[in-house]
Design a protein around this motif. Sequence first.
Motif, short mmCIF file in Angstrom:
data_model
loop_
_atom_site.label_atom_id
_atom_site.label_comp_id
_atom_site.label_asym_id
_atom_site.label_seq_id
_atom_site.Cartn_x
_atom_site.Cartn_y
_atom_site.Cartn_z
N ASP A 20 56.78 31.02 -41.47
CA ASP A 20 57.71 29.15 -41.01
C ASP A 20 57.15 28.12 -42.06
O ASP A 20 56.71 27.59 -43.20
CB ASP A 20 58.64 28.73 -40.03
CG ASP A 20 60.04 29.80 -40.95
OD1 ASP A 20 59.94 30.61 -41.77
OD2 ASP A 20 61.18 29.27 -40.05
N HIS A 42 67.17 30.80 -42.88
CA HIS A 42 67.82 30.27 -42.01
C HIS A 42 69.58 30.09 -41.99
O HIS A 42 69.71 29.20 -41.69
CB HIS A 42 67.10 28.59 -42.01
CG HIS A 42 65.21 29.03 -41.79
ND1 HIS A 42 65.03 29.26 -40.37
CD2 HIS A 42 64.36 28.96 -42.37
CE1 HIS A 42 63.57 29.37 -40.04
NE2 HIS A 42 63.39 29.29 -41.34
N SER A 85 63.00 26.09 -37.62
CA SER A 85 64.01 26.63 -37.19
C SER A 85 64.64 25.42 -36.63
O SER A 85 66.09 24.82 -36.60
CB SER A 85 64.44 27.58 -36.60
OG SER A 85 63.74 28.16 -35.22
#
Length: 233
Positions: A20, A42, A85
Amino acid sequence: MRTAPSLVRIVHRDLDQFADGELVGLARGGDEAAVRLLVRRHNQLLFRVARSILGSDADAEDAVQAAYIAAFRNLDSFRDGARFSTWLTRIAINEALSQRRRQRSTVGLEQVDIEGRSQVIPFPGPDAPDPEVEMSRKEVRTLLEQLIDDLPPPFRTVFVLREVEGLGVEEIAEQLDLQPETVRTRVFRARRLLRTGVERQLEGSFGGLFPFAGTRCEAMADRVVARLRTPQR
């Protein structure tokens, strides 16, 4: 607010192997492929947590889209080394809560309660199992989704993050700004509110609930990219 750079299309070997943090770095430079992959990666988490707050597929999608736009237009505020996240989920939670507050300010409580019980439409996967087996799965999943929808919102959000999405207690506590013990208590109470027999029979099957994949997932990426291409006024 800093406007996101214009999106550009860059040919990569295999972005799926990127972490990420690496994708965020590319997205800061306006890499459209990186933005799309972050959205797809996500989507399900954000959709599930937004829906646990709003109780509606359509409202959850609106909140998730708004969260992505806010996130990608403010990537400079994301601290490198942090978990993307977690940062993204907090934005989605805030968007969903803001949307719920707006709803409550414009309609009566009775109407919110009624509309919150939206019908959940199952989306079958790419395989085509036996029709009777598939029907049974849909019935069970619909029952579970309805039972979860009936949980009080604070319990529902924690339960979805823990049992449906499989996040750890510490991460949930961080995302919801709660004490870990509060998270454990709410999960425990949510389990008690659900029918004991259903939970025992279907233990471990929660990961298939509230799917957000396939064309719905791709469509979200398309909408986010289209919005980011539009200059802010």
